[in-house]
Design a protein around this motif. Sequence first.
Motif, PDB file in Angstrom:
ATOM      1  N   THR A 181       0.842  -1.195   0.000  1.00  0.00           N
ATOM      2  CA  THR A 181       0.000   0.000   0.000  1.00  0.00           C
ATOM      3  C   THR A 181       0.881   1.250   0.000  1.00  0.00           C
ATOM      4  OG1 THR A 181      -1.670   1.211   1.259  1.00  0.00           O
ATOM      5  CG2 THR A 181      -0.115  -0.080   2.548  1.00  0.00           C
ATOM      6  N   ILE A 182       0.350   2.344  -0.538  1.00  0.00           N
ATOM      7  CA  ILE A 182       1.111   3.606  -0.466  1.00  0.00           C
ATOM      8  C   ILE A 182       0.469   4.551   0.549  1.00  0.00           C
ATOM      9  CG2 ILE A 182       2.194   3.569  -2.726  1.00  0.00           C
ATOM     10  CD1 ILE A 182      -0.252   5.357  -3.635  1.00  0.00           C
ATOM     11  N   ASP A 183      -0.479   4.036   1.310  1.00  0.00           N
ATOM     12  CA  ASP A 183      -1.097   4.828   2.372  1.00  0.00           C
ATOM     13  C   ASP A 183      -0.350   4.518   3.678  1.00  0.00           C
ATOM     14  OD1 ASP A 183      -4.377   5.750   3.271  1.00  0.00           O
ATOM     15  OD2 ASP A 183      -2.805   5.245   4.705  1.00  0.00           O
ATOM     16  N   PRO A 184       0.386   5.505   4.236  1.00  0.00           N
ATOM     17  CA  PRO A 184       1.199   5.214   5.419  1.00  0.00           C
ATOM     18  C   PRO A 184       0.399   4.626   6.589  1.00  0.00           C
ATOM     19  CG  PRO A 184       1.774   7.353   4.516  1.00  0.00           C
ATOM     20  CD  PRO A 184       0.569   6.886   3.764  1.00  0.00           C
ATOM     21  N   GLU A 185      -0.856   5.071   6.744  1.00  0.00           N
ATOM     22  CA  GLU A 185      -1.680   4.542   7.848  1.00  0.00           C
ATOM     23  C   GLU A 185      -2.012   3.066   7.620  1.00  0.00           C
ATOM     24  OE1 GLU A 185      -2.791   5.516  10.853  1.00  0.00           O
ATOM     25  OE2 GLU A 185      -1.246   7.025  10.482  1.00  0.00           O
ATOM     26  N   ARG A 186      -2.379   2.773   6.388  1.00  0.00           N
ATOM     27  CA  ARG A 186      -2.707   1.373   6.048  1.00  0.00           C
ATOM     28  C   ARG A 186      -1.446   0.504   6.152  1.00  0.00           C
ATOM     29  NH1 ARG A 186      -5.703  -3.089   5.925  1.00  0.00           N
ATOM     30  NH2 ARG A 186      -5.765  -4.154   3.936  1.00  0.00           N
ATOM     31  N   PHE A 187      -0.302   1.090   5.762  1.00  0.00           N
ATOM     32  CA  PHE A 187       0.968   0.362   5.881  1.00  0.00           C
ATOM     33  C   PHE A 187       1.185  -0.040   7.343  1.00  0.00           C
ATOM     34  CE2 PHE A 187       5.441  -0.122   6.647  1.00  0.00           C
ATOM     35  CZ  PHE A 187       5.932  -0.761   5.517  1.00  0.00           C
ATOM     36  N   LYS A 188       0.931   0.924   8.235  1.00  0.00           N
ATOM     37  CA  LYS A 188       1.138   0.688   9.664  1.00  0.00           C
ATOM     38  C   LYS A 188       0.208  -0.422  10.165  1.00  0.00           C
ATOM     39  CE  LYS A 188       0.681   3.733  13.523  1.00  0.00           C
ATOM     40  NZ  LYS A 188       0.510   5.156  13.812  1.00  0.00           N
ATOM     41  N   GLU A 189      -1.011  -0.393   9.657  1.00  0.00           N
ATOM     42  CA  GLU A 189      -1.983  -1.399  10.064  1.00  0.00           C
ATOM     43  C   GLU A 189      -1.565  -2.802   9.573  1.00  0.00           C
ATOM     44  OE1 GLU A 189      -6.044   0.282   9.581  1.00  0.00           O
ATOM     45  OE2 GLU A 189      -6.202  -1.425   8.209  1.00  0.00           O
ATOM     46  N   LEU A 190      -1.098  -2.852   8.332  1.00  0.00           N
ATOM     47  CA  LEU A 190      -0.763  -4.142   7.730  1.00  0.00           C
ATOM     48  C   LEU A 190       0.532  -4.740   8.264  1.00  0.00           C
ATOM     49  CD1 LEU A 190      -1.463  -3.737   3.910  1.00  0.00           C
ATOM     50  CD2 LEU A 190      -2.424  -5.456   5.428  1.00  0.00           C
ATOM     51  N   THR A 191       1.501  -3.884   8.560  1.00  0.00           N
ATOM     52  CA  THR A 191       2.822  -4.389   8.959  1.00  0.00           C
ATOM     53  C   THR A 191       3.055  -4.233  10.461  1.00  0.00           C
ATOM     54  OG1 THR A 191       3.923  -2.270   8.707  1.00  0.00           O
ATOM     55  CG2 THR A 191       3.796  -3.639   6.733  1.00  0.00           C
ATOM     56  N   ARG A 192       2.138  -3.568  11.133  1.00  0.00           N
ATOM     57  CA  ARG A 192       2.201  -3.269  12.567  1.00  0.00           C
ATOM     58  C   ARG A 192       3.429  -2.436  12.921  1.00  0.00           C
ATOM     59  NH1 ARG A 192       1.077  -9.164  12.846  1.00  0.00           N
ATOM     60  NH2 ARG A 192      -1.107  -9.529  13.310  1.00  0.00           N
ATOM     61  N   ARG A 193       3.962  -1.722  11.950  1.00  0.00           N
ATOM     62  CA  ARG A 193       5.093  -0.822  12.176  1.00  0.00           C
ATOM     63  C   ARG A 193       4.926   0.413  11.286  1.00  0.00           C
ATOM     64  NH1 ARG A 193       5.575  -4.235  15.528  1.00  0.00           N
ATOM     65  NH2 ARG A 193       7.410  -5.453  16.108  1.00  0.00           N
ATOM     66  N   ASP A 194       5.372   1.578  11.815  1.00  0.00           N
ATOM     67  CA  ASP A 194       5.185   2.841  11.099  1.00  0.00           C
ATOM     68  C   ASP A 194       6.424   3.120  10.240  1.00  0.00           C
ATOM     69  OD1 ASP A 194       4.226   5.258  10.322  1.00  0.00           O
ATOM     70  OD2 ASP A 194       4.454   6.244  12.277  1.00  0.00           O
ATOM     71  N   ARG A 195       6.638   2.327   9.186  1.00  0.00           N
ATOM     72  CA  ARG A 195       7.909   2.418   8.463  1.00  0.00           C
ATOM     73  C   ARG A 195       7.746   2.705   6.966  1.00  0.00           C
ATOM     74  NH1 ARG A 195      12.034   0.014  11.728  1.00  0.00           N
ATOM     75  NH2 ARG A 195      13.415   1.212  10.394  1.00  0.00           N
ATOM     76  N   PHE A 196       6.595   3.235   6.561  1.00  0.00           N
ATOM     77  CA  PHE A 196       6.401   3.448   5.124  1.00  0.00           C
ATOM     78  C   PHE A 196       7.507   4.326   4.533  1.00  0.00           C
ATOM     79  CE2 PHE A 196       4.792   6.108   1.632  1.00  0.00           C
ATOM     80  CZ  PHE A 196       4.571   5.108   0.690  1.00  0.00           C
ATOM     81  N   ALA A 197       7.878   5.396   5.239  1.00  0.00           N
ATOM     82  CA  ALA A 197       8.876   6.335   4.699  1.00  0.00           C
ATOM     83  C   ALA A 197      10.226   5.636   4.486  1.00  0.00           C
ATOM     84  CB  ALA A 197       9.034   7.531   5.631  1.00  0.00           C
ATOM     85  N   ASP A 198      10.570   4.700   5.386  1.00  0.00           N
ATOM     86  CA  ASP A 198      11.843   3.975   5.231  1.00  0.00           C
ATOM     87  C   ASP A 198      11.825   3.142   3.948  1.00  0.00           C
ATOM     88  OD1 ASP A 198      13.230   3.903   8.239  1.00  0.00           O
ATOM     89  OD2 ASP A 198      11.061   4.118   8.240  1.00  0.00           O
ATOM     90  N   VAL A 199      10.686   2.520   3.699  1.00  0.00           N
ATOM     91  CA  VAL A 199      10.582   1.659   2.511  1.00  0.00           C
ATOM     92  C   VAL A 199      10.688   2.523   1.252  1.00  0.00           C
ATOM     93  CG1 VAL A 199       9.153  -0.026   1.289  1.00  0.00           C
ATOM     94  CG2 VAL A 199       9.130   0.032   3.787  1.00  0.00           C
ATOM     95  N   GLU A 200      10.000   3.659   1.278  1.00  0.00           N
ATOM     96  CA  GLU A 200      10.031   4.560   0.120  1.00  0.00           C
ATOM     97  C   GLU A 200      11.470   5.007  -0.161  1.00  0.00           C
ATOM     98  OE1 GLU A 200       7.702   8.089   0.760  1.00  0.00           O
ATOM     99  OE2 GLU A 200       7.116   8.170  -1.361  1.00  0.00           O
ATOM    100  N   ARG A 201      12.195   5.335   0.904  1.00  0.00           N
ATOM    101  CA  ARG A 201      13.606   5.745   0.749  1.00  0.00           C
ATOM    102  C   ARG A 201      14.451   4.593   0.197  1.00  0.00           C
ATOM    103  NH1 ARG A 201      13.491   8.395   5.583  1.00  0.00           N
ATOM    104  NH2 ARG A 201      14.414   6.659   6.695  1.00  0.00           N
ATOM    105  N   GLY A 202      14.172   3.392   0.690  1.00  0.00           N
ATOM    106  CA  GLY A 202      14.917   2.211   0.246  1.00  0.00           C
ATOM    107  C   GLY A 202      14.725   1.955  -1.238  1.00  0.00           C
ATOM    108  N   ILE A 203      13.507   2.104  -1.704  1.00  0.00           N
ATOM    109  CA  ILE A 203      13.201   1.855  -3.125  1.00  0.00           C
ATOM    110  C   ILE A 203      13.971   2.850  -3.995  1.00  0.00           C
ATOM    111  CG2 ILE A 203      11.356   2.005  -4.863  1.00  0.00           C
ATOM    112  CD1 ILE A 203       9.428   0.973  -2.642  1.00  0.00           C
ATOM    113  N   LYS A 204      13.966   4.111  -3.571  1.00  0.00           N
ATOM    114  CA  LYS A 204      14.667   5.151  -4.333  1.00  0.00           C
ATOM    115  C   LYS A 204      16.170   4.831  -4.379  1.00  0.00           C
ATOM    116  CE  LYS A 204      14.964   9.581  -5.852  1.00  0.00           C
ATOM    117  NZ  LYS A 204      16.385   9.650  -5.980  1.00  0.00           N
ATOM    118  N   ALA A 205      16.702   4.393  -3.231  1.00  0.00           N
ATOM    119  CA  ALA A 205      18.140   4.084  -3.168  1.00  0.00           C
ATOM    120  C   ALA A 205      18.481   2.914  -4.090  1.00  0.00           C
ATOM    121  CB  ALA A 205      18.529   3.748  -1.725  1.00  0.00           C
ATOM    122  N   ALA A 206      17.586   1.933  -4.169  1.00  0.00           N
ATOM    123  CA  ALA A 206      17.837   0.775  -5.039  1.00  0.00           C
ATOM    124  C   ALA A 206      17.912   1.237  -6.492  1.00  0.00           C
ATOM    125  CB  ALA A 206      16.722  -0.258  -4.858  1.00  0.00           C
ATOM    126  N   GLN A 207      17.025   2.125  -6.869  1.00  0.00           N
ATOM    127  CA  GLN A 207      17.050   2.641  -8.252  1.00  0.00           C
ATOM    128  C   GLN A 207      18.326   3.454  -8.484  1.00  0.00           C
ATOM    129  OE1 GLN A 207      13.046   4.518  -8.192  1.00  0.00           O
ATOM    130  NE2 GLN A 207      12.602   3.221  -9.971  1.00  0.00           N
TER     131      GLN A 207
END
Length: 338
Positions: free
Chosen positions: A131-157
């Motif tokens: 999901t790209i909704d940070p709140e839904r991300f938190k609900e699904l993964t039980r951690r508030d880490r959407f921004a970290d993942v977004e940064r990681g994806i950019k770094a991989a590219q």
Amino acid sequence: MSRLDETGAGLPDTFGRVAKDLRVSLTDRCNLRCTYCMPAEGLDWLPRPEMLTDDELVRVVDIFTQLGVHSVRLTGGEPLLRRGLPDIVRRFAELEHAPRIAMTTNGIGLDRLAGPLADAGLERINVSLDTIDPERFKELTRRDRFADVERGIKAAQDAGLKPVKINAVAMHDPHGKDNPAELLQWCLDRGLELRFIEQMPLDAGHTWERQKMFTGRELQELLGERFSLSPMPDEARGSAPAELFLVDGGPATVGLIASVTAPFCAACDRVRLTADGQVRNCLFARDENDLRGPLRAGATDEELADVIRANMLAKRRGHGIGEPDFKQPDRPMSAIGG
Ligand code: SAM
Ligand code: SF4
């Protein structure tokens, strides 16, 4: 041809399939708690002495590559949590029969590691993001880490890993915040290849229900309301599990992996190694063969190769989900290596 495979037969099973793709679980630990994978409290992690050391891992992967495996995917648990990861990748890349190296990760920590991993020989990466909704991300993964993942994806590219694919588990969103079409648009805007996968009965809580599944066909219909999806020819697929569609005429594609409703078992070329050194011929296998015991007892490469061959010969025709005698494996996805 290698010294362990003088006939060139590789790793066949009894249904004419030959294993080429090894999934290596580097750890069963994780820093997220995705609801379809792990319970909120985590699991009983493998004690460290039970896990293969780096040297043991390199030796086992060397044997697999001598038996015809030509690609290795690092997974877990969360593979980025494995200490010394770039060094492990480099050692795999320097093997005599060097495999192509890929990784599946949740992306947390990739901002730091993408460059060193690419330098070490990692070629391709799949980042899991539902999901790209940070709140839904938190609900699904039980951690508030959407921004970290977004940064990681950019770094991989930025590190030149190519392609960067996004894996999303297809789910009904009880609160309507999740929108697969929004996720696809987000990926298209960033040059990321999105693949949806049907949810499988591999959660630690054993809560999966066939009737509640969001199927690949339902997803295709939903995405079709916003995008024009045209099927790519099957040759583009090979042994890859995703059914590919050109989005709005291409060149961008979206993939649907209908592992439950349209299994790709007949073309499966995978074999798996768990973090504690067990070889598994299928995600849903009920039996494993121990490599760690013989390895630590001084087995030769040929003896370890025999264990792997025997495991492959016991591979069943299919995963059997939906059949009356289907039984979910004891280990959850995170402990097998997804
Ligand atoms: N932690 C890494 C990650 O999340 O990418 C690697 C391990 S994870 C088990 C590998 C993949 O399995 C992820 O893409 C995840 O979404 C998927 N997965 C986990 N549980 C699943 C399930 N029950 N059904 C389908 N896919 C699942
Ligand atoms: Fe961790 Fe990956 Fe399982 Fe999520 S899917 S809990 S990130 S192992």
